[in-house]
Design a protein around this motif. Sequence first.
Motif, PDB file in Angstrom:
ATOM      1  N   PHE A 233      64.255  47.311  28.330  1.00 21.27           N
ATOM      2  CA  PHE A 233      64.061  48.508  27.520  1.00 21.27           C
ATOM      3  C   PHE A 233      62.625  49.006  27.567  1.00 21.27           C
ATOM      4  N   ILE A 234      61.668  48.090  27.507  1.00 20.27           N
ATOM      5  CA  ILE A 234      60.256  48.463  27.502  1.00 20.27           C
ATOM      6  C   ILE A 234      59.763  48.585  28.939  1.00 20.27           C
ATOM      7  N   GLY A 235      59.159  49.711  29.250  1.00 24.77           N
ATOM      8  CA  GLY A 235      58.669  49.948  30.607  1.00 24.77           C
ATOM      9  C   GLY A 235      59.458  51.049  31.283  1.00 24.77           C
ATOM     10  N   SER A 236      58.744  51.971  31.902  1.00 32.44           N
ATOM     11  CA  SER A 236      59.391  53.068  32.618  1.00 32.44           C
ATOM     12  C   SER A 236      58.650  53.302  33.930  1.00 32.44           C
ATOM     13  N   PRO A 237      59.326  53.111  35.058  1.00 34.31           N
ATOM     14  CA  PRO A 237      60.728  52.720  35.222  1.00 34.31           C
ATOM     15  C   PRO A 237      60.974  51.283  34.777  1.00 34.31           C
ATOM     16  N   ALA A 238      62.241  50.954  34.598  1.00 33.86           N
ATOM     17  CA  ALA A 238      62.614  49.670  34.030  1.00 33.86           C
ATOM     18  C   ALA A 238      62.372  48.525  35.000  1.00 33.86           C
ATOM     19  N   MET A 239      62.313  47.326  34.438  1.00 30.10           N
ATOM     20  CA  MET A 239      62.139  46.109  35.221  1.00 30.10           C
ATOM     21  C   MET A 239      63.329  45.896  36.163  1.00 30.10           C
ATOM     22  N   ASN A 240      63.052  45.363  37.354  1.00 22.19           N
ATOM     23  CA  ASN A 240      64.107  44.948  38.279  1.00 22.19           C
ATOM     24  C   ASN A 240      64.629  43.579  37.860  1.00 22.19           C
ATOM     25  N   PHE A 241      65.937  43.366  37.979  1.00 21.67           N
ATOM     26  CA  PHE A 241      66.531  42.069  37.676  1.00 21.67           C
ATOM     27  C   PHE A 241      67.338  41.577  38.874  1.00 21.67           C
ATOM     28  N   VAL A 242      67.198  40.292  39.169  1.00 14.20           N
ATOM     29  CA  VAL A 242      67.965  39.648  40.232  1.00 14.20           C
ATOM     30  C   VAL A 242      68.593  38.391  39.654  1.00 14.20           C
ATOM     31  N   ASP A 243      69.924  38.296  39.668  1.00 11.90           N
ATOM     32  CA  ASP A 243      70.625  37.125  39.155  1.00 11.90           C
ATOM     33  C   ASP A 243      70.678  36.028  40.208  1.00 11.90           C
ATOM     34  N   GLY A 244      70.459  34.800  39.769  1.00 10.83           N
ATOM     35  CA  GLY A 244      70.512  33.687  40.700  1.00 10.83           C
ATOM     36  C   GLY A 244      70.526  32.358  39.971  1.00 10.83           C
ATOM     37  N   THR A 245      70.067  31.323  40.662  1.00 15.08           N
ATOM     38  CA  THR A 245      70.016  29.981  40.086  1.00 15.08           C
ATOM     39  C   THR A 245      68.674  29.345  40.403  1.00 15.08           C
ATOM     40  N   VAL A 246      68.315  28.339  39.613  1.00 14.63           N
ATOM     41  CA  VAL A 246      67.117  27.547  39.891  1.00 14.63           C
ATOM     42  C   VAL A 246      67.557  26.130  40.211  1.00 14.63           C
ATOM     43  N   SER A 247      67.101  25.642  41.337  1.00  8.51           N
ATOM     44  CA  SER A 247      67.379  24.276  41.748  1.00  8.51           C
ATOM     45  C   SER A 247      66.070  23.656  42.220  1.00  8.51           C
ATOM     46  N   GLY A 248      65.639  22.622  41.503  1.00 10.11           N
ATOM     47  CA  GLY A 248      64.332  22.050  41.809  1.00 10.11           C
ATOM     48  C   GLY A 248      63.250  23.068  41.508  1.00 10.11           C
ATOM     49  N   SER A 249      62.491  23.401  42.528  1.00  9.57           N
ATOM     50  CA  SER A 249      61.420  24.392  42.335  1.00  9.57           C
ATOM     51  C   SER A 249      61.770  25.730  42.968  1.00  9.57           C
TER      52      SER A 249
END
Length: 382
Positions: A233-249
């Motif tokens: 919501f805060i920031g224009s243009p809006a933040m980019n989001f990428v869905d994923g997983t974390v494994s180790g580092s």
Amino acid sequence: MGSLRLQSVTKRYGDVVAVTDMNLDIEDGEFISLVGPSGCGKSTTLEMIGGLTKPSEGSVYIGEEDVTDLPPKDRDLAMVFQNIALFPHMDVFDNISYGLRIRGTDSDEIEERVDDAVEVLQLDGMLDRMPSELSGGQRQRVAIGRAIVRDPEVFLMDEPLANLDAKLRVHMRTELQRIQRKLDVTTIYVTHDQEEAMTMSDRVAIIDDGELQQIAPPLTCYNEPANLFVAGFIGSPAMNFVDGTVSGSHFEAEELRVDLGSTDVGDATDVTLGVRPEDIHFRAALPDSESLGSVRASVDVLEPIGERMFVYLIPEKAVPTDRETGGEVSQQYLLMTVDPEEDIEEGADVEVTFDRSNVHLFDTATGGALLHGLEDEPAPTP
């Protein structure tokens, strides 16, 4: 004292819960903006502070006094709303001075206060005009003037600049801040315009679906959003989001696989990586010590807007999907901003990276923030 506190305030309209367990502590003289999408409960919260609506549960305090059951006239508040409410049979002077006159203020003081408000609000030469002879923006300025001259403990403003033209809105933002600092009066300001909230406020209270998501100084909300909603919501243009997983580092997604280095996130099945458009750079432009990963993409659309240019990127491995249905509906974009003089063309293949000090990780399921920025550089691969 103009300090203000909402303690576990909830407002219900039948089966609809407009505000849920709202807790706010506002210091004397502070400028607080309530911001959020339409229907989120920010105006309802303001109305409960002003006494126009009584909470279903909880209490409202001004200073140390519980004012939950007091009518608006006994709360020493001044209110300005988007819907202009002027007395149609009174001229500008009488509208602005009405509150002072019914309180028995000395006539010389009334004239002095009205003159000060007229100068600030650019209403010179209009004191003898009737509301019907004024534009919408002029009528709103008269309403603001009526609140200013009251010198109350608390100002309540519900989108008071919404009906003004763009140039005057910018001027009035500055003037309202100056007035607030001069009077040192606690101000609660409702707006859907995040630019107003960010530029005017000591702190911003971000509300969604009747619940307080975060209250913090503007830059804290921007740099350290409490959750996915605030980040988007805060920031224009809006933040980019990428869905994923974390494994180790490592963070892994369809679009990229990056080494996060040493973090406290641990293994997580559903993680969302967030990065603002200004924190995406061409790979060659950012040193290795400051970069996070590498994404190959094609330039889809360029949007020059003056001082910067929006670049819409389609990552090489991105799969167009609809998050709700899983169907292949909408393309997954990355949006970056660049200098408008940047030599780049639509259709070009590019390689970009993220500023590692400004990436964010969120728990996809709960939306809560996991970390903001990666401080250490990952060790080189042997």
